[in-house]
Design an enzyme around this catalytic site. Structure first.
Site, short mmCIF file in Angstrom:
data_model
loop_
_atom_site.label_atom_id
_atom_site.label_comp_id
_atom_site.label_asym_id
_atom_site.label_seq_id
_atom_site.Cartn_x
_atom_site.Cartn_y
_atom_site.Cartn_z
N GLU A 162 0.76 -1.29 0.08
CA GLU A 162 -0.08 0.11 -0.07
C GLU A 162 0.77 1.18 0.51
OE1 GLU A 162 -2.63 1.50 -0.59
OE2 GLU A 162 -3.62 1.53 0.49
N ASP A 163 0.34 2.20 -0.10
CA ASP A 163 1.10 3.35 -0.60
C ASP A 163 1.51 4.50 0.84
OD1 ASP A 163 -1.67 3.91 0.00
OD2 ASP A 163 -1.45 5.84 -2.15
N ASP A 172 -3.40 5.76 6.70
CA ASP A 172 -4.12 6.89 7.68
C ASP A 172 -5.13 6.97 8.16
OD1 ASP A 172 -4.32 9.79 7.15
OD2 ASP A 172 -5.90 9.62 5.86
N PHE A 178 -0.63 16.52 4.19
CA PHE A 178 -1.58 15.81 2.85
C PHE A 178 0.11 15.71 1.70
CE2 PHE A 178 -4.01 14.92 -0.52
CZ PHE A 178 -4.72 14.35 -0.61
N ARG A 227 0.84 12.18 -9.49
CA ARG A 227 1.90 10.94 -8.59
C ARG A 227 3.13 10.52 -10.13
NH1 ARG A 227 -2.68 7.50 -7.09
NH2 ARG A 227 -4.71 8.15 -7.75
P1 IMP Z 1 -6.71 5.32 5.23
O1 IMP Z 1 -8.14 4.52 4.59
O2 IMP Z 1 -7.80 5.94 5.91
O3 IMP Z 1 -5.64 4.29 5.46
O4 IMP Z 1 -6.34 5.96 4.11
C1 IMP Z 1 -5.69 5.26 3.24
C2 IMP Z 1 -5.78 5.57 1.90
O5 IMP Z 1 -6.03 7.45 1.30
C3 IMP Z 1 -4.57 5.26 0.68
O6 IMP Z 1 -4.32 4.39 0.38
C4 IMP Z 1 -4.27 7.40 -0.25
O7 IMP Z 1 -5.22 6.80 -1.25
C5 IMP Z 1 -5.36 7.46 0.35
N1 IMP Z 1 -4.73 8.71 1.23
C6 IMP Z 1 -4.21 9.20 2.17
N2 IMP Z 1 -3.71 9.70 3.29
C7 IMP Z 1 -3.33 10.73 1.67
C8 IMP Z 1 -2.42 11.85 1.46
O8 IMP Z 1 -1.58 12.35 2.72
N3 IMP Z 1 -2.37 12.00 0.08
C9 IMP Z 1 -3.16 11.52 -1.03
N4 IMP Z 1 -3.58 10.54 -0.85
C10 IMP Z 1 -3.47 9.64 0.95
MG MG Z 2 -5.00 4.27 -1.52
#
Ligand code: IMP
Ligand code: MG
Length: 182
Positions: free
Chosen positions: A101-102, A105, A154, A167
C-alpha cells in the site's frame, strides 16, 4: 506551467526512498526465503510506483497482482466505506502474499482489504506500506513493514496523488496551500 493552487515541499527525497526500499526488501526476502512464489498484491492506484521499485529489489520469485479499493474519492478526507472496485486476477489460496500500500491514514482501507483477502485463504499474508500517518488512525491496523512514519500532512508524489495529480513526482512532498487558493 498549468496553475496549481498549492506548492509542494519536499518531505522525503527519491534517494532516501530508494535506500529505505533496499533495506526493507532485504528483510522481506529473508522472511519469504522459503516461499515458492510470493504473490505481491499492489493496491491501485497509489502503490504502482512503490511496487515497481520494491519487486525489483526482492531476491525472490514473485508474481504481481493488483486490487483496487476505494476510500478517498477526490477529496482530502477519508470516507469510512471501503469498496473493492477491481479484484485480483489470480488465486492466492494457499499462497504467501505481500500486500503493498502507498499510505496508511485512518487504517480503514487496509483493515478492510486484509479481512477481504483472508476470505481467500492465503497461507501467509504480510503487509507493507511506504508511509504511515499514525496520528490519524481510526481503526487498529499495524502493517508488518513501514517505509516512513510521517506527520499529519497531506502528501503527494511517488505514486500518491492529490485529485489525480502529482503521482509522477519522483519524491514525496507535502501539499501547502498558497493564499490565492482561498
Ligand atoms: P485510509 O483508509 O484512511 O487508511 O486511507 C488510505 C488511503 O487514503 C491511501 O491508500 C491513500 O490513497 C489515501 N491517502 C491517505 N492519506 C493521503 C495523503 O496524504 N495523500 C494522498 N492520499 C492519501
Ligand atoms: Mg490508496
Amino acid at each position: 506551467m498549468p496553475h496549481r493552487p498549492y506548492v509542494i515541499d519536499e518531505l522525503i527525497s527519491a534517494k532516501a526512498i530508494a535506500a529505505r526500499i533496499e533495506h526493507l526488501a532485504r528483510e522481506i526476502s529473508q522472511v519469504f526465503e522459503d516461499t515458492d512464489k510470493l504473490v505481491v498484491v499492489g493496491l491501485l492506484r497509489g502503490s504502482f510506483v512503490f511496487i515497481a521499485d520494491l519487486v525489483r529489489e526482492l531476491k525472490l520469485p514473485v508474481e504481481v497482482d493488483f486490487l483496487e479499493a476505494s476510500s478517498y474519492g477526490n477529496a482530502m478526507e477519508s470516507s469510512r466505506e471501503v469498496r473493492i472496485f477491481k479484484d485480483l486476477r489470480g488465486t492466492i489460496e494457499g499462497r504467501d502474499v505481500l500486500v503493498v500500500e502507498d499510505i496508511i491514514d485512518t487504517g480503514h482501507t487496509l483493515a478492510h482489504v486484509n479481512d477481504y483477502l483472508k476470505t481467500k485463504h492465503p497461507a501467509r499474508m504480510k503487509t507493507i506500506a511506504l508511509l504511515d500517518k499514525p496520528a490519524r488512525r481510526e481503526v487498529d491496523f499495524k502493517a508488518d513493514w513501514i517505509g516512513f512514519e510521517i506527520p499529519d500532512e497531506f502528501v503527494v508524489g511517488y505514486g500518491i496523488d492529490f485529485a489525480q495529480r502529482d503521482r509522477n513526482l519522483p519524491h514525496i512532498g507535502k501539499v501547502r496551500f498558497t493564499d490565492d487558493a482561498k
